[in-house]
Scaffold this active site. Sequence first.
Site, PDB file in Angstrom:
ATOM      1  N   TYR A 149       0.827  -1.210   0.000  1.00 28.51           N
ATOM      2  CA  TYR A 149       0.000   0.000   0.000  1.00 28.51           C
ATOM      3  C   TYR A 149       0.861   1.260   0.000  1.00 28.51           C
ATOM      4  O   TYR A 149       0.671   2.168  -0.800  1.00 28.51           O
ATOM      5  CB  TYR A 149      -0.923  -0.015   1.214  1.00 28.51           C
ATOM      6  CG  TYR A 149      -1.831   1.186   1.326  1.00 28.51           C
ATOM      7  CD1 TYR A 149      -3.014   1.253   0.599  1.00 28.51           C
ATOM      8  CD2 TYR A 149      -1.522   2.250   2.176  1.00 28.51           C
ATOM      9  CE1 TYR A 149      -3.854   2.343   0.709  1.00 28.51           C
ATOM     10  CE2 TYR A 149      -2.349   3.341   2.294  1.00 28.51           C
ATOM     11  CZ  TYR A 149      -3.521   3.386   1.560  1.00 28.51           C
ATOM     12  OH  TYR A 149      -4.344   4.478   1.659  1.00 28.51           O
ATOM     13  N   LYS A 153       1.272   4.252  -2.929  1.00 24.17           N
ATOM     14  CA  LYS A 153       0.930   5.653  -2.692  1.00 24.17           C
ATOM     15  C   LYS A 153       2.128   6.572  -2.965  1.00 24.17           C
ATOM     16  O   LYS A 153       1.948   7.712  -3.406  1.00 24.17           O
ATOM     17  CB  LYS A 153       0.412   5.835  -1.256  1.00 24.17           C
ATOM     18  CG  LYS A 153      -0.942   5.178  -1.005  1.00 24.17           C
ATOM     19  CD  LYS A 153      -2.040   5.786  -1.864  1.00 24.17           C
ATOM     20  CE  LYS A 153      -3.406   5.256  -1.493  1.00 24.17           C
ATOM     21  NZ  LYS A 153      -4.504   5.885  -2.264  1.00 24.17           N
TER      22      LYS A 153
END
Length: 245
Positions: A149, A153
């Site tokens: 994740y 990002k």
Amino acid sequence: MKIENCVAIVTGGNRGIGLGFVEELLDHGARRVYIGSRDKEDGEQIAARDPDRLKAIQLDVTDADQVRVAASACSDVTLLVNNAGMFVNERLYKTDDPDAARREMEVNFFGLLSMTRAFAPVIESNGGGAVVNVLSAGAIVGVPNMGGYSPSKFAARAASDCLRAELAPMNVGVTALIVGSVETRMSEHVKVKKSQPRDIGKAGLWAVAHNVAEHDTDPHSVAVRANLARDPAGLAAAMAARLDA
């Protein structure tokens, strides 16, 4: 850009931060808001709250055909909110699901890029507007226990900078939102005080209206930014320690 009377599409607009954006857009006087959702039925339940201004759209940002159809169907859009995200909660190395990071990248980076490529010409044709990318504090500091994740990002943040330069001549602004802990299903595992989804929607619309390139939306993201500036090594050590927590 002015939020009042704009036409927006919000990916993942049926819950969490996406729904917070939808609600804030209505309160700020948006003329129409398209609710992009993989489950159109969920989106239709939200759209029933204000059928004159809300419309549900079947949209999986990793499906090129659905993105193409959405751009054609939503030809009046002036504001794109790239909110759809995936968090699988798997580590990068020690994992039973080695493809988890790839799926996170598909949604959080390539999905954002696909939507921007499809809708930037639409926004330009309607006189200009903006793209908002809902990112994370995990985009400015590596978070080892969040696996793929955080890297996805980071990539989306870099893409925001690149796209901002590319889209400026088209009169399409790009705002990146650095979001901390918010009361959503995705952040159930995070044990800190959390902001509400509408807080992020409100902060995001403020940033768009004021042409802010990157905005820390909440107390948690502000604290992460401050700790990163004050003691980057200490923050990295604290993030690493969470692996054993």
